[in-house]
Design a protein around this motif. Structure first.
Motif, PDB file in Angstrom:
ATOM      1  N   LEU A  52       0.470  -1.188   0.173  1.00 12.95           N
ATOM      2  CA  LEU A  52       0.140   0.211  -0.246  1.00 12.95           C
ATOM      3  C   LEU A  52       0.881   1.556  -0.124  1.00 12.95           C
ATOM      4  O   LEU A  52       2.201   0.837   0.541  1.00 12.95           O
ATOM      5  N   PRO A  53       0.580   2.532  -0.629  1.00 14.19           N
ATOM      6  CA  PRO A  53       1.163   3.494  -0.699  1.00 14.19           C
ATOM      7  C   PRO A  53       1.521   4.455   0.709  1.00 14.19           C
ATOM      8  O   PRO A  53       3.038   4.516   1.074  1.00 14.19           O
ATOM      9  N   GLU A  54       1.145   4.240   1.534  1.00  9.32           N
ATOM     10  CA  GLU A  54       0.857   4.540   3.159  1.00  9.32           C
ATOM     11  C   GLU A  54       2.266   3.927   3.724  1.00  9.32           C
ATOM     12  O   GLU A  54       2.503   3.824   4.571  1.00  9.32           O
ATOM     13  N   GLU A  55       2.800   2.202   3.110  1.00  6.31           N
ATOM     14  CA  GLU A  55       3.779   1.497   3.775  1.00  6.31           C
ATOM     15  C   GLU A  55       5.014   2.371   3.350  1.00  6.31           C
ATOM     16  O   GLU A  55       5.709   1.477   3.583  1.00  6.31           O
ATOM     17  N   LEU A  56       5.105   2.585   2.032  1.00  7.60           N
ATOM     18  CA  LEU A  56       6.053   3.307   1.575  1.00  7.60           C
ATOM     19  C   LEU A  56       6.926   4.674   2.758  1.00  7.60           C
ATOM     20  O   LEU A  56       6.417   5.095   2.980  1.00  7.60           O
ATOM     21  N   ASP A  57       8.201   4.109   2.747  1.00  6.73           N
ATOM     22  CA  ASP A  57       9.473   5.205   3.406  1.00  6.73           C
ATOM     23  C   ASP A  57      10.104   6.087   2.113  1.00  6.73           C
ATOM     24  O   ASP A  57      10.485   6.892   2.869  1.00  6.73           O
ATOM     25  N   LEU A  58      10.235   5.586   1.119  1.00  8.81           N
ATOM     26  CA  LEU A  58      10.697   6.200   0.252  1.00  8.81           C
ATOM     27  C   LEU A  58      10.677   6.252  -1.090  1.00  8.81           C
ATOM     28  O   LEU A  58       9.765   5.349  -1.605  1.00  8.81           O
ATOM     29  N   VAL A  59      10.346   7.086  -2.445  1.00  8.08           N
ATOM     30  CA  VAL A  59       9.691   7.043  -4.121  1.00  8.08           C
ATOM     31  C   VAL A  59      10.645   7.386  -4.344  1.00  8.08           C
ATOM     32  O   VAL A  59      11.068   8.427  -4.772  1.00  8.08           O
ATOM     33  N   ILE A  60      11.302   6.706  -4.916  1.00  6.76           N
ATOM     34  CA  ILE A  60      12.330   7.234  -5.752  1.00  6.76           C
ATOM     35  C   ILE A  60      11.417   7.080  -7.787  1.00  6.76           C
ATOM     36  O   ILE A  60      11.404   6.298  -8.048  1.00  6.76           O
TER      37      ILE A  60
END
Length: 187
Positions: free
Chosen positions: A110-118
């Motif tokens: 899920l998007p809210e589980e991400l810590d960094l988006v490259i």
């Protein structure tokens, strides 16, 4: 204006000498891998670069080697993408437009589980403006996340200003072969 700029920057990317692209990409990846953004992230969404983009394979391998949860985008519809977890680069297959993507059976993150988006793009700048490839995938996806976005761009492809529409998402950080900068944001 956007279409013309996009086409010019894609041509510029593909016509740059291979030596420059290779060296720039290696430095960009090294800066990312050595950054606090990357080291503190447990779950990272990163793309697999195409010939016109940054070769992100060192970042993908680095995330896996560091035991991070590595996600790659899977396009599921027109302008719609999801983050899917991979445990090995062999989990990737060639998808639409020849882009390496996770299999549809890969675990959804899920998007809210991400810590960094490259994030990929054909151009950007230190203000945080980004011009993608016209599909709107990241502009639709990033507002769902609660983490920093990091645009990768070779310095020769930077453009200032970039036309921005209301739906365009501003980047938090920019990585070039010269380093990583905190974007200045809307001025």
């Amino acid at each position: 204006m956007k279409r013309e700029l996009r086409e010019k920057r894609i041509r510029d990317a593909l016509s740059s000498p291979i030596e420059y692209r290779t060296a720039a990409d290696a430095r960009i990846c090294r800066f990312v891998l050595e950054s606090g953004l990357f080291s503190s992230a447990r779950t990272v969404l990163c793309y697999a670069g195409t010939a016109r983009e940054i070769d992100t394979s060192p970042i993908l391998r680095g995330a896996l080697d560091a035991g991070k949860r590595l996600c790659l985008p899977l396009c599921t519809g027109n302008g719609v993408m999801e983050a899917r977890c991979v445990t090995s680069l062999s989990d990737l297959s060639t998808g639409r437009f020849g882009i390496l993507t996770p299999k549809e059976t890969s675990l959804l993150v899920l998007p809210e589980e991400l810590d960094l988006v490259i994030v990929p793009g054909c151009t950007g700048n230190e203000r945080g403006q980004r011009l993608g490839y016209g599909g709107g995938y990241y502009d639709r996806y990033l507002p769902k996340t609660h983490c920093p976005s990091l645009l990768l761009c070779r310095s020769r492809l930077l453009t200032d200003p970039i036309p921005m529409d209301a739906h365009d998402v501003w980047m938090d950080y920019l990585a070039t072969e010269k380093g990583i900068a905190l974007c200045k944001g809307k001025e």
